[in-house]
Design an enzyme around this catalytic site. Structure first.
Site, short mmCIF file in Angstrom:
data_model
loop_
_atom_site.label_atom_id
_atom_site.label_comp_id
_atom_site.label_asym_id
_atom_site.label_seq_id
_atom_site.Cartn_x
_atom_site.Cartn_y
_atom_site.Cartn_z
N ASP A 279 -9.79 -10.50 -31.61
CA ASP A 279 -9.39 -9.99 -33.15
C ASP A 279 -8.52 -10.35 -33.64
OD1 ASP A 279 -9.47 -7.93 -35.11
OD2 ASP A 279 -9.12 -6.32 -33.80
C1 NOJ Z 1 -8.63 -6.47 -37.35
C2 NOJ Z 1 -9.93 -5.99 -37.36
O1 NOJ Z 1 -8.54 -4.95 -35.85
C3 NOJ Z 1 -10.98 -5.62 -36.48
O2 NOJ Z 1 -11.45 -4.32 -36.97
C4 NOJ Z 1 -11.40 -6.42 -37.99
O3 NOJ Z 1 -12.53 -6.97 -38.03
C5 NOJ Z 1 -10.79 -7.47 -38.05
N1 NOJ Z 1 -8.95 -7.54 -38.06
C6 NOJ Z 1 -10.97 -8.95 -39.22
O4 NOJ Z 1 -10.79 -7.98 -40.28
#
Ligand code: NOJ
Length: 746
Positions: A279
């Site tokens: 993530d």
């Molecule tokens: C953080 C989020 O938790 C995740 O779900 C997302 O895909 C990423 N950022 C990228 O934006």
């Protein structure tokens, strides 16, 4: 003759298989070949994902130097082509980039939030919504989405519950598989297909206290029984191309460095051959989590656990080369990761077609996309209350007051995670009601509160005046989109601003009040429900929410959604979900409540049970609940065979009758309960469901075939088993009101 036909057929199957295997073989050869020509630095470059919200010279140079494998957050097709050209023509390896973006519930045409889509209990709707999202996003060159989010969510304080399919494992599994299929289409190499990403692996939705990014403590057995099945199904039943790890640590280990999950389970047990991405900076934050000394340590732990793409933290690109030279990370580990990344790019057809056709910009907001978004919205609505059948509104209703901050909130009705939806294209209830029914009905509009958090009550007088002049009030309340979603947890789930006071004032007019709630999560609205004659829970319904709501209110369509998540009365009841593990002292619902306790009563635990003195025994609404404009009756639950072996299939028949005056759709839900097991079993578990539409008076025998293997669970020794013994099967229209029958498994 028959034999000959069979032989020819087998030959075709064999040739088809052979063709497929040889294509696979070919890809693997090309990957090996390419890998053998790459420098260590170039390989590590493939493992580096960069944010390109504002591309600059540094990014161009990084791409030229082969230090970037994928890019997120760029969506202008001309820019994407420009970046791709640098990768293909100017970098030494010429390996194309893959462009990723959070396309969560639509790209331009916005569909209901995923929690709303789950309420449809209709996987077809979900598959269609993600197919359309893929068509629109891929026109811009986006070939990888970070969706679906399949975190089991049992805490409505957690803002990301909006992005989930709710609290139930089986429902989440069905919806996740459907969403992956829609994004990926029949063939990932088709330019309109985009790679899906099963996220967040794992336990992110179980964040302590519903506070986003917090820790979870889920033992392996619960992981396997409750949290992992949607991921396993997405991989095994829908070939989900990628997986994203979560921010949280589970049982003390951050998921971005969890070898047991990323390697032992994902690779060795499930044979996943796709890509694992972190993530956002979740490798880097392992230092803040106190799990890694510095970013180098974080890169080492993540890579050795099985992490393959570092989203934006630059831990990999800055440290992996040295770590390989030190011998702390083997080059084989890097090679394995890069093979998976190259395989993804092959599967997406990027080596053959790296560029986006700029002439393709034609399908966004296409008429069939808008129709599908409207249908999805209609199917996501849940009728929570309908006193005296006030809905649908009839011909006797001539003047209607439209009141509230969500009646004409084009931005907010799109919901969370809409990077690309444009409010100019949103059709609001106010506009749709006037357009669709304004000929016969006189609408008076009073916004009264400018937005959901507005506390200014000065316009209440005008709202009350409008209500008094009307035959019915349509009150649009709820949450702005920004109140749910990532990092938007709430400790209080009551209506924000002066919305509750507004409904109290309006109720004094004694006019029928129809409350439409647009929100990203369950809200604790027991009082507001009691003051309303009818309540329609519309979630954040997306671009076409307005026309869908208008048609439902005036009976052009009939609500049939069911709750994918339990609605609590009070925040203090959370976590509250229908399939809790059995306890030794369950409440029998005859116990004393707060005000029944005599003064100076003596302390005693004799006969005590598990419940809250002040909150009573039940949820506000149970999982699976939802009314219709008609009524349904369940009868004749029969099991042709009641003693089964573990390889059998249990057949279940039930008669469903539409006993009302309108056509309607019912979600017939099938639950089972293991009476005694080697670990305390859940009280019941959803195992299947069917949407059935019946005309007034019509009845149908609804049949389910449940393979006994679906009763399997992970036991204490961590084996997946079906245990012999007694089971109940239950069928009904929600998780509480159920017909029940016993069967045995030998
Ligand atoms: C953080 C989020 O938790 C995740 O779900 C997302 O895909 C990423 N950022 C990228 O934006």
């Amino acid at each position: 003759m028959k034999k000959l036909a069979l032989r020819i057929y087998s030959l075709f199957v064999f040739c088809g298989m052979f063709g497929y295997l040889s294509a696979q073989h070919n890809i693997e050869n090309r990957i090996e070949n390419m890998l053998s020509k790459m420098s260590l630095r170039q390989k590590i470059g493939q493992m580096n994902q960069v944010n390109a919200r504002k591309p600059d010279e540094r990014l161009y140079q990084q791409i030229r130097d082969g230090e970037v494998g994928s890019i997120l957050n760029a969506e202008d097709p001309a820019l994407l082509n420009q970046l791709q050209k640098i990768a293909v023509d100017e970098s030494r390896s010429g390996i194309p980039l893959v462009f990723a973006r959070d396309v969560i519930h639509g790209f331009k045409t916005i569909f209901p939030i995923p929690l709303g889509q789950a309420a449809s209990f209709n996987p077809q709707i979900v598959e269609e919504s993600s197919r359309i999202a893929a068509i629109e996003a891929s026109e811009n060159g986006i070939r990888w989405t970070f969706a679906p989010m399949m975190d089991i969510s049992r805490d409505p304080r957690w803002g990301r519950i909006a992005e989930s399919f709710g609290e139930d494992t089986y429902l989440s599994e069905a919806m996740s598989v459907a969403m992956v299929k829609g994004f990926q289409g029949n063939d990932l190499s088709n330019p309109s297909s985009i790679a899906a990403c099963a996220k967040h692996f794992i336990g992110y939705g179980a964040a302590e206290g519903g506070r986003d990014y917090n820790i979870s403590n889920i033992p392996e057995r619960q992981l396997r029984n409750i949290y992992l099945p949607p991921f396993e199904a997405a991989i095994k039943d829908a070939d989900c191309a990628t997986i994203m790890t979560s921010f949280n640590s589970n049982n003390g280990i951050p998921l971005s460095a969890n070898k047991f999950l990323l390697t032992d389970l994902l690779r060795n047990e499930w044979k996943f051959d796709g890509v694992v991405v972190s993530d956002w900076a979740s490798i880097g934050i392992m230092t803040t989590q106190g799990f890694c000394e510095d970013k180098k340590d974080a890169a080492r732990k993540a890579a050795n656990a099985g992490m393959e793409i570092d989203m934006v933290s630059e831990c990999f690109i800055n440290n992996l080369e040295q770590l390989v030279k030190d011998g702390s990370v083997s080059e084989k580990t890097i090679d394995d990761a890069v093979k998976n990344i190259l395989r993804l790019k092959y599967r997406l057809g990027l080596f053959d077609r790296p560029y986006t056709d700029l002439n393709l910009q034609s399908k966004k907001y296409a008429i069939n996309h808008l129709h599908a978004a409207k249908k999805a919205a209609e199917e996501s609505f849940i009728l929570l209350k309908n006193k005296n059948d006030i809905l649908p509104l009839g011909n006797n209703i001539k003047t209607v007051a439209i009141i509230g901050p969500m009646a004409d909130a084009p931005h907010d009705q799109m919901g969370t995670w809409c990077f690309d939806g444009e409010k100019e294209y949103t059709q609001t209830p106010l506009n749709a009601l006037k357009k669709q029914f304004g000929k016969n009905v006189n609408f008076i509009y009073e916004q009264t509160l400018a937005f959901s958090r507005d506390k200014d009550t000065s316009k209440f007088v005008k709202a009350v005046e409008a209500a008094k002049k009307s035959d019915a009030v349509l009150l649009f309340i709820g949450e702005e989109s920004i109140l749910s979603g990532e990092a938007h947890s709430l400790a209080d789930l009551n209506l924000v601003g002066a919305q509750s006071e507004l409904i109290s004032e309006l109720s004094k007019t004694s006019k029928p009040i129809i409350t439409i709630v647009m929100a990203g999560r369950p809200l604790t609205i027991e009082k507001e429900i009691s003051l309303s004659d009818a309540v329609l829970y519309a979630w954040h319904p997306g671009t076409m929410g307005g026309p869908a709501i208008a048609d439902v209110l005036f009976g052009k369509s009939c609500p049939g959604g069911k709750l994918p998540v339990t609605f609590p009365r009070y925040v203090g009841q959370i976590p509250l979900y229908y399939n809790y593990e059995r306890i030794g002292r369950p409440a029998n619902k005859k116990e004393v409540l707060l005000n029944d306790i005599p003064l100076e009563a003596k302390q005693s635990s004799l006969g005590n049970t598990s419940y809250y003195l002040d909150a009573g025994f039940d949820a506000l609404f149970a999982f699976g609940y939802g009314l219709s404009y008609t009524t349904f009756e369940y009868s004749n639950l029969t099991l042709p065979k009641k003693n089964l072996s573990k390889d059998d299939v249990l057949r279940i028949n039930v008669t469903l009758k539409n006993t009302g005056k309108r056509e309607g759709c019912e979600v017939v839900q099938l639950y089972t309960s293991d009476i005694t097991a080697s670990i305390a079993p859940p009280v019941k578990e959803l195992k299947d469901f069917k949407r059935v539409t019946l005309k007034p008076g019509e009845q149908q025998i609804v049949t389910f075939d449940l393979p006994i293997q679906k009763l399997a669970f992970w036991n204490y020794e961590m084996n997946k088993v079906v245990e012999s013994g007694k089971f109940d099967v239950m069928v009904g229209g929600n998780s509480v009101d159920l017909l029940k029958m016993r069967f045995t498994v030998d």
